[in-house]
Design a protein around this motif. Structure first.
Motif, PDB file in Angstrom:
ATOM      1  N   TRP A  14      49.865  67.861  85.082  1.00 29.17           N
ATOM      2  CA  TRP A  14      49.991  66.704  84.579  1.00 29.17           C
ATOM      3  C   TRP A  14      48.887  65.776  84.052  1.00 29.17           C
ATOM      4  N   GLN A  15      48.120  65.598  85.295  1.00 26.59           N
ATOM      5  CA  GLN A  15      46.904  65.079  85.286  1.00 26.59           C
ATOM      6  C   GLN A  15      45.712  65.631  84.530  1.00 26.59           C
ATOM      7  N   TYR A  16      45.525  66.776  84.236  1.00 25.85           N
ATOM      8  CA  TYR A  16      44.483  67.538  83.845  1.00 25.85           C
ATOM      9  C   TYR A  16      43.859  67.018  82.587  1.00 25.85           C
ATOM     10  N   LEU A 129      35.751  72.404  76.246  1.00 22.35           N
ATOM     11  CA  LEU A 129      36.050  73.763  77.179  1.00 22.35           C
ATOM     12  C   LEU A 129      37.105  73.367  77.764  1.00 22.35           C
ATOM     13  N   GLY A 130      37.153  72.266  78.617  1.00 25.20           N
ATOM     14  CA  GLY A 130      38.307  71.745  79.345  1.00 25.20           C
ATOM     15  C   GLY A 130      39.686  71.688  78.513  1.00 25.20           C
ATOM     16  N   LEU A 131      39.631  71.188  77.490  1.00 27.34           N
ATOM     17  CA  LEU A 131      40.758  71.159  76.537  1.00 27.34           C
ATOM     18  C   LEU A 131      41.207  72.622  76.136  1.00 27.34           C
ATOM     19  N   ILE A 132      40.274  73.347  75.709  1.00 33.10           N
ATOM     20  CA  ILE A 132      40.393  74.987  75.454  1.00 33.10           C
ATOM     21  C   ILE A 132      41.079  75.537  76.695  1.00 33.10           C
ATOM     22  N   TRP A 133      40.656  75.364  77.856  1.00 37.62           N
ATOM     23  CA  TRP A 133      41.230  76.063  79.027  1.00 37.62           C
ATOM     24  C   TRP A 133      42.514  75.549  79.236  1.00 37.62           C
ATOM     25  N   ARG A 140      49.662  80.464  82.510  1.00 32.40           N
ATOM     26  CA  ARG A 140      49.133  81.181  83.612  1.00 32.40           C
ATOM     27  C   ARG A 140      49.344  80.331  84.840  1.00 32.40           C
ATOM     28  N   VAL A 141      49.107  79.296  84.826  1.00 32.63           N
ATOM     29  CA  VAL A 141      49.124  78.542  86.066  1.00 32.63           C
ATOM     30  C   VAL A 141      50.657  78.245  86.540  1.00 32.63           C
ATOM     31  N   GLU A 142      51.364  78.166  85.377  1.00 33.01           N
ATOM     32  CA  GLU A 142      52.831  78.258  85.723  1.00 33.01           C
ATOM     33  C   GLU A 142      53.410  79.482  85.947  1.00 33.01           C
ATOM     34  N   SER A 143      52.881  80.826  85.752  1.00 37.45           N
ATOM     35  CA  SER A 143      53.489  81.773  86.188  1.00 37.45           C
ATOM     36  C   SER A 143      52.910  82.002  87.300  1.00 37.45           C
ATOM     37  N   ILE A 144      51.682  81.573  88.192  1.00 38.79           N
ATOM     38  CA  ILE A 144      51.427  81.880  89.347  1.00 38.79           C
ATOM     39  C   ILE A 144      52.248  80.838  90.206  1.00 38.79           C
TER      40      ILE A 144
END
Length: 166
Positions: A14-16, A129-133, A140-144
């Motif tokens: 949420w803070q990213y 790059l951060g926005l693309i990531w 993927r973070v969610e699935s992990i």
């Protein structure tokens, strides 16, 4: 209370993007630093630093809560230390590359005047790059984060009992 939940990385995600945008604010502060620094500018910088520090700390806490949640109790603190080591390495190499990019992206004229400041170029590049990531990796973070706990257990993987793979 978010870090104590079964989904501690939600707080970090949420803070990213706001934290990325805070980097753009930092560029603005650097670009518009007055020659005479008064209390007003100092107050703005102090407020910026307080917000940045709070966001950094809460994202770190969310990461540590996730590591604590998935660490294999059969191994103990060594597992959490390993996960934290990987996280630190991920932070360190990106910092090193970004620092090197400042020099690489700085363009000077023949008389030594800076035509393109590598700090701003690197800042905008890393923001992009951060926005693309974020767009590519948030799922993927969610699935992990929602993977079954047996996926994180070394003993279960070794015995072939893991119910899902990361």
């Amino acid at each position: 209370a978010h870090v104590a939940s079964p989904r501690p990385l939600d707080l970090a995600m949420w803070q990213y993007v706001p934290r990325l945008l805070l980097g753009a604010v930092a560029c603005g502060l650097v670009a518009y630093t007055p020659e005479e620094i008064g209390w007003e500018f100092t107050a703005v910088v102090m407020l910026f630093m307080a917000v940045h520090s709070a966001m950094s700390t809460s994202m770190f806490t969310a990461q540590m809560a996730f590591f604590a949640r998935v660490s294999d109790p059969e191994i103990g603190g060594s597992y959490m230390t390993l996960l934290n080591t990987f996280a630190n390495l991920g932070y360190l190499w990106t910092t090193m590359v970004a620092t090197r990019l400042v020099d690489m992206l700085t363009v000077k004229s023949e008389d030594g005047e800076v035509e393109i400041d590598g700090f701003y170029a690197t800042s905008m590049l890393t923001l992009g790059l951060g926005l693309i990531w974020f767009v590519l990796m948030r799922h993927r973070v969610e699935s992990i984060q929602v993977a079954h706990m047996s996926s994180w257990r070394v003993a279960a993987i070794r015995r072939g009992r893991a119910t899902s793979t990361l």
